[in-house]
Motif scaffolding. Sequence first.
Motif, PDB file in Angstrom:
ATOM      1  N   SER A  48       0.831  -1.211   0.000  1.00  0.00           N
ATOM      2  CA  SER A  48       0.000   0.000   0.000  1.00  0.00           C
ATOM      3  C   SER A  48       0.863   1.257   0.000  1.00  0.00           C
ATOM      4  CB  SER A  48      -0.935  -0.005   1.209  1.00  0.00           C
ATOM      5  OG  SER A  48      -1.788  -1.127   1.189  1.00  0.00           O
ATOM      6  N   ASN A  49       1.952   1.233   0.776  1.00  0.00           N
ATOM      7  CA  ASN A  49       2.864   2.379   0.797  1.00  0.00           C
ATOM      8  C   ASN A  49       3.532   2.566  -0.560  1.00  0.00           C
ATOM      9  OD1 ASN A  49       4.547   4.453   2.307  1.00  0.00           O
ATOM     10  ND2 ASN A  49       6.154   3.052   1.630  1.00  0.00           N
ATOM     11  N   ASN A  50       3.932   1.467  -1.190  1.00  0.00           N
ATOM     12  CA  ASN A  50       4.518   1.574  -2.525  1.00  0.00           C
ATOM     13  C   ASN A  50       3.524   2.168  -3.518  1.00  0.00           C
ATOM     14  OD1 ASN A  50       6.907   0.436  -1.625  1.00  0.00           O
ATOM     15  ND2 ASN A  50       6.400  -1.622  -2.308  1.00  0.00           N
ATOM     16  N   LEU A  51       2.290   1.689  -3.455  1.00  0.00           N
ATOM     17  CA  LEU A  51       1.274   2.176  -4.376  1.00  0.00           C
ATOM     18  C   LEU A  51       0.980   3.652  -4.145  1.00  0.00           C
ATOM     19  CD1 LEU A  51      -0.542   1.208  -6.668  1.00  0.00           C
ATOM     20  CD2 LEU A  51      -2.290   0.668  -4.979  1.00  0.00           C
ATOM     21  N   ALA A  52       1.010   4.087  -2.874  1.00  0.00           N
ATOM     22  CA  ALA A  52       0.769   5.501  -2.564  1.00  0.00           C
ATOM     23  C   ALA A  52       1.885   6.389  -3.092  1.00  0.00           C
ATOM     24  CB  ALA A  52       0.622   5.692  -1.057  1.00  0.00           C
ATOM     25  N   ASN A  53       3.093   5.822  -3.291  1.00  0.00           N
ATOM     26  CA  ASN A  53       4.232   6.592  -3.786  1.00  0.00           C
ATOM     27  C   ASN A  53       4.532   6.301  -5.257  1.00  0.00           C
ATOM     28  OD1 ASN A  53       5.698   8.050  -1.355  1.00  0.00           O
ATOM     29  ND2 ASN A  53       5.009   6.069  -0.600  1.00  0.00           N
ATOM     30  N   THR A  67       3.720   7.941  -7.717  1.00  0.00           N
ATOM     31  CA  THR A  67       4.009   9.185  -8.435  1.00  0.00           C
ATOM     32  C   THR A  67       5.046  10.036  -7.709  1.00  0.00           C
ATOM     33  OG1 THR A  67       2.130  10.284  -7.348  1.00  0.00           O
ATOM     34  CG2 THR A  67       1.702   9.231  -9.471  1.00  0.00           C
ATOM     35  N   THR A  68       5.685   9.498  -6.671  1.00  0.00           N
ATOM     36  CA  THR A  68       6.691  10.251  -5.927  1.00  0.00           C
ATOM     37  C   THR A  68       8.012  10.246  -6.678  1.00  0.00           C
ATOM     38  OG1 THR A  68       5.645   9.666  -3.823  1.00  0.00           O
ATOM     39  CG2 THR A  68       7.922  10.424  -3.734  1.00  0.00           C
ATOM     40  N   THR A  69       8.604  11.406  -6.827  1.00  0.00           N
ATOM     41  CA  THR A  69       9.837  11.543  -7.594  1.00  0.00           C
ATOM     42  C   THR A  69      10.974  10.764  -6.944  1.00  0.00           C
ATOM     43  OG1 THR A  69       9.151  13.753  -8.295  1.00  0.00           O
ATOM     44  CG2 THR A  69      11.474  13.183  -8.556  1.00  0.00           C
ATOM     45  N   GLY A  70      11.627   9.896  -7.733  1.00  0.00           N
ATOM     46  CA  GLY A  70      12.796   9.162  -7.272  1.00  0.00           C
ATOM     47  C   GLY A  70      12.521   8.102  -6.222  1.00  0.00           C
ATOM     48  N   PHE A  71      11.263   7.696  -6.054  1.00  0.00           N
ATOM     49  CA  PHE A  71      10.938   6.724  -5.002  1.00  0.00           C
ATOM     50  C   PHE A  71      11.424   5.335  -5.391  1.00  0.00           C
ATOM     51  CE2 PHE A  71       8.062   3.646  -2.983  1.00  0.00           C
ATOM     52  CZ  PHE A  71       8.201   4.016  -1.656  1.00  0.00           C
ATOM     53  N   ARG A  72      11.925   4.589  -4.396  1.00  0.00           N
ATOM     54  CA  ARG A  72      12.357   3.210  -4.571  1.00  0.00           C
ATOM     55  C   ARG A  72      11.392   2.291  -3.820  1.00  0.00           C
ATOM     56  NH1 ARG A  72      14.474   4.907  -8.145  1.00  0.00           N
ATOM     57  NH2 ARG A  72      16.644   4.893  -8.803  1.00  0.00           N
ATOM     58  N   ALA A  73      10.817   1.339  -4.551  1.00  0.00           N
ATOM     59  CA  ALA A  73       9.839   0.435  -3.955  1.00  0.00           C
ATOM     60  C   ALA A  73      10.481  -0.406  -2.861  1.00  0.00           C
ATOM     61  CB  ALA A  73       9.236  -0.465  -5.031  1.00  0.00           C
ATOM     62  N   GLN A  74       9.726  -0.631  -1.798  1.00  0.00           N
ATOM     63  CA  GLN A  74      10.201  -1.461  -0.688  1.00  0.00           C
ATOM     64  C   GLN A  74       9.784  -2.904  -0.921  1.00  0.00           C
ATOM     65  OE1 GLN A  74       9.291   0.057   3.209  1.00  0.00           O
ATOM     66  NE2 GLN A  74       9.610  -1.912   4.205  1.00  0.00           N
ATOM     67  N   LEU A  75      10.685  -3.823  -0.584  1.00  0.00           N
ATOM     68  CA  LEU A  75      10.450  -5.246  -0.783  1.00  0.00           C
ATOM     69  C   LEU A  75      10.516  -5.964   0.554  1.00  0.00           C
ATOM     70  CD1 LEU A  75      12.738  -5.818  -3.906  1.00  0.00           C
ATOM     71  CD2 LEU A  75      10.296  -5.309  -3.891  1.00  0.00           C
ATOM     72  N   PRO A  97       2.235   0.357 -10.793  1.00  0.00           N
ATOM     73  CA  PRO A  97       0.918   0.316 -10.138  1.00  0.00           C
ATOM     74  C   PRO A  97       0.133  -0.956 -10.435  1.00  0.00           C
ATOM     75  CG  PRO A  97       1.303   2.460 -11.153  1.00  0.00           C
ATOM     76  CD  PRO A  97       2.391   1.559 -11.635  1.00  0.00           C
ATOM     77  N   VAL A  98       0.247  -1.481 -11.653  1.00  0.00           N
ATOM     78  CA  VAL A  98      -0.502  -2.686 -12.005  1.00  0.00           C
ATOM     79  C   VAL A  98      -0.004  -3.880 -11.191  1.00  0.00           C
ATOM     80  CG1 VAL A  98      -1.093  -4.261 -13.877  1.00  0.00           C
ATOM     81  CG2 VAL A  98      -0.979  -1.809 -14.316  1.00  0.00           C
ATOM     82  N   ASP A  99       1.323  -4.042 -11.127  1.00  0.00           N
ATOM     83  CA  ASP A  99       1.885  -5.135 -10.333  1.00  0.00           C
ATOM     84  C   ASP A  99       1.511  -5.002  -8.857  1.00  0.00           C
ATOM     85  OD1 ASP A  99       2.995  -6.167 -12.596  1.00  0.00           O
ATOM     86  OD2 ASP A  99       5.015  -5.389 -12.223  1.00  0.00           O
TER      87      ASP A  99
END
Length: 246
Positions: free
Chosen positions: A23-28, A30-38, A208-210
């Motif tokens: 959910s946090n990844n999806l909320a970000n 559109t955040t500039t330079g954001f790195r998804a958390q795994l 976002p789709v994933d």
Amino acid sequence: MDRLVYTAMTGARHVMEQQATVSNNLANATTTGFRAQLDTFRAVPVVSEGLPTRAFVVDSTVGSDWRAGPIQTTGRSLDIAIRDQGWIAVQSADGSEAYTRNGSLKITENGILQTTSGQTVIGDGGPITVPPDTNVSIASDGTVSVIDNNFQPGPANTLGRIKLVNPDTKTLLRGDDGLFRIADGTVAQADANVRVVDGALEGSNVNPVDSMVNMISLARQFEMQMSLMKNAENNAAKATQILALS
């Protein structure tokens, strides 16, 4: 019976934690330079004086997706994007050095170059101060230059160079403020090989789709864990009835 309940309970709890991460990844997205958390989980047996008949779920690793996001052209002179690998060094709220891929910069009322989030950009000699009534340009190596608007065309004055670093991603740790730091508290050295793209920003690397598909999968896993605990409760109730009859 309690083995089933223990495993299902810990599995459900960590599914909820992973759901929060997605959910946090999806909320970000559109955040500039954001790195998804795994998040990764694994089963661990419970060690006690008896036999290892029970297991529970623990976090195996909490990392980040280091793939670069898409570079989007903005045409704004204070927007920069890191090309390939590298980070922009900034000063966090506690005064320590941290690293970000968010290259959306601004100039404060005092002329200090900062990110739009309010972190001061670190230069080769400290903070970079921009004089008023000037046009700012940033070269591919991070050099910040200005041209006085009152004398055009005029010579460009170099103010400093943004500190660009490229530490090993295995040593980086994400903070609660979204910035990355070296886990042992050391400071990364400037890397002359890191290059930036002026007039562009790097988007988030979250798909976002994933993320939506992952959220649906996690919801089904949670329902499965709840179903297992419900079955264990029913089996325990039936066993109690049989013992009462005997």
